[in-house]
Design an enzyme around this catalytic site. Structure first.
Site, PDB file in Angstrom:
ATOM      1  N   GLY A  63      63.111  58.393  50.934  1.00 26.63           N
ATOM      2  CA  GLY A  63      62.114  59.060  51.751  1.00 26.63           C
ATOM      3  C   GLY A  63      61.930  58.333  53.069  1.00 26.63           C
ATOM      4  N   SER A  64      61.585  59.079  54.120  1.00 20.95           N
ATOM      5  CA  SER A  64      61.256  58.439  55.388  1.00 20.95           C
ATOM      6  C   SER A  64      59.836  57.873  55.309  1.00 20.95           C
ATOM      7  CB  SER A  64      61.374  59.447  56.530  1.00 20.95           C
ATOM      8  OG  SER A  64      62.730  59.813  56.693  1.00 20.95           O
ATOM      9  N   GLY A  65      59.455  57.139  56.345  1.00 16.32           N
ATOM     10  CA  GLY A  65      58.143  56.503  56.360  1.00 16.32           C
ATOM     11  C   GLY A  65      58.205  55.024  56.022  1.00 16.32           C
ATOM     12  N   HIS A  66      59.419  54.530  55.699  1.00 13.71           N
ATOM     13  CA  HIS A  66      59.598  53.107  55.388  1.00 13.71           C
ATOM     14  C   HIS A  66      60.365  52.385  56.498  1.00 13.71           C
ATOM     15  CE1 HIS A  66      58.257  54.207  51.420  1.00 13.71           C
ATOM     16  NE2 HIS A  66      59.314  54.967  51.194  1.00 13.71           N
ATOM     17  N   LYS A 114      66.806  52.883  45.553  1.00 11.26           N
ATOM     18  CA  LYS A 114      65.542  52.302  45.070  1.00 11.26           C
ATOM     19  C   LYS A 114      65.109  53.065  43.815  1.00 11.26           C
ATOM     20  CE  LYS A 114      63.027  52.838  48.859  1.00 11.26           C
ATOM     21  NZ  LYS A 114      63.975  53.732  49.578  1.00 11.26           N
ATOM     22  N   ASP A 119      64.799  59.822  43.749  1.00 12.59           N
ATOM     23  CA  ASP A 119      65.968  59.194  44.374  1.00 12.59           C
ATOM     24  C   ASP A 119      67.090  59.017  43.363  1.00 12.59           C
ATOM     25  OD1 ASP A 119      63.937  58.886  46.262  1.00 12.59           O
ATOM     26  OD2 ASP A 119      64.692  56.971  46.979  1.00 12.59           O
ATOM     27  N   HIS A 224      54.479  53.700  48.721  1.00 12.85           N
ATOM     28  CA  HIS A 224      54.005  55.037  49.090  1.00 12.85           C
ATOM     29  C   HIS A 224      52.485  55.098  48.964  1.00 12.85           C
ATOM     30  CE1 HIS A 224      58.013  55.296  47.248  1.00 12.85           C
ATOM     31  NE2 HIS A 224      58.267  56.031  48.286  1.00 12.85           N
TER      32      HIS A 224
END
Lengths: 338, 338
Positions: A63-66, A114, A119, A224
């Site tokens: 996921g994006s945001g990391h 991860k 995922d 998250h």
């Protein structure tokens, strides 16, 4: 302007609309690093501009945001491609297949994943549809045994360490099977745990992921914003470091002796001044226990959007993994030796 | 625990007490980068571990809270020493004299000073008490002509660009007078402006520096949270970039053609995803105007503690300054080519 607001509360983010945050950010990212990176069609992946025939291809994503994880780690000495999902959402098997096709030069591909159910499922599907693919699943977070999104431990900041060391080994010419074994070994030598002082805010949600009081912290938080071990009153940096380091050392057991990499990671909203202070606390605790901090990394590398907080990661090193850590790397977010 | 709390509101920072935030952070910083850095007595300065005899010594400094500026820019190809004041407080002449004494190898010293009254006064005093010292005062912020702490424009993120280019030139062997001229030239070719979405919180104050509503932003904010041009309702990223870029381009006038460095800087609480999105907006605007973005930097390098916000800096480049920008650098926060 309606896209900026939710329930009459402005989302305090630089954006044009919630629907284009990711693609506009990726466009900027690849434009800023056009010397080393190329964007795949439909923003499916980011890959190295120049591939090296005969090298095992390393592919990660999530996921994006990391950010900078994982796109910021694509380049010489680290990943060949990264697949960005929507914010906090797994990328699709379609993205991984497109990335693998774009960067596989015949020596096989290694997926670095991860440990989150989405995922793992999607990378599994992509692996089944490909040939010559192996996977490493990282699960370095000692905070909780199972969580909102995982069976087993979560993969967090230690993933960077796996990507760096395996990336250097791939550059060095290791084949697929030994790379997979090395990655599993680094993951097994790595432990992390984090703490949040504030929530993150997902752009599309428009409000904080969780509520947290002025005097509170979330101990063992996930990347998250998912719950950790407990909600607690805010403690001193030394007290926080003490509990995190004790959890890491306890879990490592007899392995927690000798040379190690100490990585203090910010979650996006915490300034460097505080990260170095936490590093100072953690280092003293680890060294008192018999760990020798021979390598260090301090900064916001595996983030949770704008969350204030940090994680501490310890990777026990040996001669080989130290050399791979030190090897040249040229990515957007990590660069040395070239 | 009393040091963590003020007026029954917890300061949401990793710290042990407000009195030791700076020294503990500096201790951690120098321990993490002990391969290249040494801390001066009484935390007066950070200096390069290895000096190069015959090279002009570059010394900067200023209030803490802007990390990695300036300590993160000490090392090969950039500064020789940096003097950290207390948070948002000028370092003392005593610190600058101690730093100059520690790193001057006989070729003279160049002070790089951001234009704030306290910094200018204290660096002036130190310069008067030394021999062979020249100074560059940076004033790249186009937001306001005079401000809370300055006569004339404030020195902000463009200071990094001056330190990098002059640092490379010093490494290349330039003497004191041409280095001073080069620094002034880079400063004159550089313009910046910032915007804040939230206030920062100074540890010792224990509460936000300024109040700002949910739907508001401070346009043209200074790096200490001081007022800018106006308070406004939060706009889209494109609209914000449009106004900042127009101010920069208007001020540069005829000079705003040809190759340039575009630097999008985070203030500490803004994640990379948003900074790259702002970079994407700003780049399109500058290129439409006739600027060619040939070099880029995106990240939180000149911060205001935990403030959410960013600044945009444009430096017009020529062949010489491009080569100095590209030259090898090895500091805690900027590193390439070595």
């Amino acid at each position: 302007m309606s896209g900026l607001f939710r329930e009459e509360t402005a989302v305090k983010k630089f954006m044009n609309s919630v629907d284009t945050v990711l693609t506009e950010s990726l466009d900027g990212f690849v434009a800023a690093h056009a010397d080393i990176l190329v964007l795949g069609d439909e923003h499916k992946f980011i890959r190295r501009k120049t591939l090296r025939p005969g090298k095992v291809a390393l592919i990660s994503g999530g996921g994006s945001g990391h950010e900078p994880l994982h796109g910021g780690f694509v380049g010489h000495g680290m990943l060949d491609a990264a697949c960005p999902g929507q914010v906090f959402t797994s990328p699709t098997p379609d993205q991984m297949l497109a990335a693998a096709e774009a960067v596989d030069t015949g020596a096989g591909s290694l997926f670095i994943v991860k440990n989150y159910e989405g995922d793992v499922m999607n990378f599994d599907m992509a692996a089944e549809m490909s040939e010559g693919v192996q996977q490493i699943v990282t699960n370095d977070d000692v905070a909780v045994e199972n969580s909102s999104y995982t069976t087993g431990r979560r993969g967090v900041a230690g993933t960077l360490v796996v990507e760096k060391i395996v990336g250097a080994a791939a550059e060095h010419g290791l084949a697929l099977a030994p790379l997979k074994a090395l990655g599993d070994r680094v993951n097994t030598a790595t432990r992390s745990m984090g703490v949040a002082l504030t929530s993150c805010t997902v752009p599309a949600a428009g409000k904080p992921t969780f509520d947290i009081g002025d005097g509170e912290m979330e101990f063992g938080v996930g990347i998250h914003g998912e719950p950790g071990r407990r909600r607690d009153t805010l403690k001193s940096a030394d007290a926080i470091a003490q509990e995190i380091c004790a959890a890491i050392l306890g879990d490592l057991g007899d392995k927690a002796k000798g040379p190690a990499l100490l990585f203090v990671n910010g979650f996006g909203g915490t300034p460097l001044m505080e990260l170095y202070l936490m590093y100072n606390s953690a280092r003293a605790i680890f060294e008192k226990h018999g760990v020798t901090v021979t390598r260090s990394l301090v900064g916001s590398y595996v983030t949770s959007l704008d969350m204030a907080g940090c994680s501490i990661t310890l990777t026990m090193l040996d001669e080989e993994t130290t050399a791979f850590w030190d090897a040249p790397v040229h990515t957007a977010a990590l660069r040395w030796g070239m």
